[in-house]
Write a protein that holds these residues in place. Structure first.
Motif, PDB file in Angstrom:
ATOM      1  N   LYS A  31      -9.194  -6.036   8.138  1.00 31.91           N
ATOM      2  CA  LYS A  31      -8.514  -7.276   8.627  1.00 31.91           C
ATOM      3  C   LYS A  31      -9.104  -7.871   9.667  1.00 31.91           C
ATOM      4  O   LYS A  31      -8.987  -9.050   9.517  1.00 31.91           O
ATOM      5  CB  LYS A  31      -7.251  -6.576   9.333  1.00 31.91           C
ATOM      6  CG  LYS A  31      -6.334  -6.039   8.381  1.00 31.91           C
ATOM      7  CD  LYS A  31      -5.006  -5.530   8.861  1.00 31.91           C
ATOM      8  CE  LYS A  31      -3.915  -4.718   7.907  1.00 31.91           C
ATOM      9  NZ  LYS A  31      -3.145  -4.197   8.562  1.00 31.91           N
ATOM     10  N   LEU A  32      -9.646  -7.533  10.559  1.00 33.71           N
ATOM     11  CA  LEU A  32     -10.857  -8.297  11.389  1.00 33.71           C
ATOM     12  C   LEU A  32     -11.975  -9.158  10.623  1.00 33.71           C
ATOM     13  O   LEU A  32     -12.197 -10.554  10.822  1.00 33.71           O
ATOM     14  CB  LEU A  32     -11.567  -7.146  12.350  1.00 33.71           C
ATOM     15  CG  LEU A  32     -12.387  -7.815  13.304  1.00 33.71           C
ATOM     16  CD1 LEU A  32     -11.713  -8.669  14.298  1.00 33.71           C
ATOM     17  CD2 LEU A  32     -13.383  -7.117  14.192  1.00 33.71           C
ATOM     18  N   THR A  73      -9.044   5.992   7.933  1.00 34.16           N
ATOM     19  CA  THR A  73      -8.110   4.900   7.156  1.00 34.16           C
ATOM     20  C   THR A  73      -7.876   3.888   7.992  1.00 34.16           C
ATOM     21  O   THR A  73      -7.870   2.468   7.868  1.00 34.16           O
ATOM     22  CB  THR A  73      -7.032   5.597   6.367  1.00 34.16           C
ATOM     23  OG1 THR A  73      -7.196   6.695   5.588  1.00 34.16           O
ATOM     24  CG2 THR A  73      -6.242   4.457   5.712  1.00 34.16           C
ATOM     25  N   ILE A  74      -7.549   4.395   9.256  1.00 32.42           N
ATOM     26  CA  ILE A  74      -6.818   3.255  10.044  1.00 32.42           C
ATOM     27  C   ILE A  74      -8.066   2.204  10.757  1.00 32.42           C
ATOM     28  O   ILE A  74      -7.892   1.011  10.624  1.00 32.42           O
ATOM     29  CB  ILE A  74      -6.102   4.025  11.472  1.00 32.42           C
ATOM     30  CG1 ILE A  74      -4.957   4.446  10.966  1.00 32.42           C
ATOM     31  CG2 ILE A  74      -5.939   2.992  12.572  1.00 32.42           C
ATOM     32  CD1 ILE A  74      -4.022   5.175  12.102  1.00 32.42           C
ATOM     33  N   VAL A  75      -9.113   3.100  10.927  1.00 32.96           N
ATOM     34  CA  VAL A  75     -10.164   2.332  11.454  1.00 32.96           C
ATOM     35  C   VAL A  75     -10.827   1.161  10.266  1.00 32.96           C
ATOM     36  O   VAL A  75     -11.197   0.102  10.637  1.00 32.96           O
ATOM     37  CB  VAL A  75     -11.611   3.234  11.800  1.00 32.96           C
ATOM     38  CG1 VAL A  75     -12.812   2.550  12.063  1.00 32.96           C
ATOM     39  CG2 VAL A  75     -10.913   3.934  13.147  1.00 32.96           C
ATOM     40  N   GLY A 112      -9.216   0.174   7.940  1.00 36.05           N
ATOM     41  CA  GLY A 112      -8.227  -1.030   7.655  1.00 36.05           C
ATOM     42  C   GLY A 112      -8.364  -2.061   8.665  1.00 36.05           C
ATOM     43  O   GLY A 112      -8.276  -3.289   8.522  1.00 36.05           O
ATOM     44  N   LEU A 113      -8.637  -1.666   9.904  1.00 33.40           N
ATOM     45  CA  LEU A 113      -8.634  -2.712  11.021  1.00 33.40           C
ATOM     46  C   LEU A 113     -10.000  -3.143  10.896  1.00 33.40           C
ATOM     47  O   LEU A 113      -9.811  -4.687  11.254  1.00 33.40           O
ATOM     48  CB  LEU A 113      -8.504  -2.064  12.319  1.00 33.40           C
ATOM     49  CG  LEU A 113      -7.038  -1.511  12.788  1.00 33.40           C
ATOM     50  CD1 LEU A 113      -7.402  -0.720  14.118  1.00 33.40           C
ATOM     51  CD2 LEU A 113      -6.421  -2.266  13.093  1.00 33.40           C
ATOM     52  N   LEU A 114     -11.065  -2.944  10.536  1.00 28.27           N
ATOM     53  CA  LEU A 114     -12.146  -3.410  10.285  1.00 28.27           C
ATOM     54  C   LEU A 114     -11.960  -4.309   9.138  1.00 28.27           C
ATOM     55  O   LEU A 114     -12.600  -5.543   9.355  1.00 28.27           O
ATOM     56  CB  LEU A 114     -13.398  -2.585   9.882  1.00 28.27           C
ATOM     57  CG  LEU A 114     -13.905  -1.640  11.345  1.00 28.27           C
ATOM     58  CD1 LEU A 114     -14.980  -0.769  10.812  1.00 28.27           C
ATOM     59  CD2 LEU A 114     -14.578  -2.713  12.322  1.00 28.27           C
TER      60      LEU A 114
END
Length: 70
Positions: free
Chosen positions: A42-43, A34-36, A38-40
């Motif tokens: 946002k990127l 989920t964190i990965v 989410g970061l992708l």
């Protein structure tokens, strides 16, 4: 590690152990995924916004310089 699984049936190595690992570490794996993701996401949003800003600024600068040539 191979000595531990040497006398066991194949389904213990390939079915039971992964199911136990998913049961024990499932929430950790889901949190990391989920964190990965989410970061992708946002990127991707950041890159799209910066690209749009650069496009708008270049369009505005090229449009204002052509008007001042009159």
């Amino acid at each position: 590690m191979q000595e531990i699984f040497a006398g066991l049936p194949w389904w213990v190595k390939w079915v039971a152990v992964p199911i136990i690992a998913l049961f024990v570490f499932g929430s950790l794996i889901a949190t990391v995924v989920t964190i990965v993701i989410g970061l992708l996401f946002k990127l991707l949003i950041f890159v799209a916004l910066v690209g749009g800003l650069i496009y708008i600024v270049r369009k505005f600068i090229s449009g204002s310089s052509s008007r001042s040539d009159w």
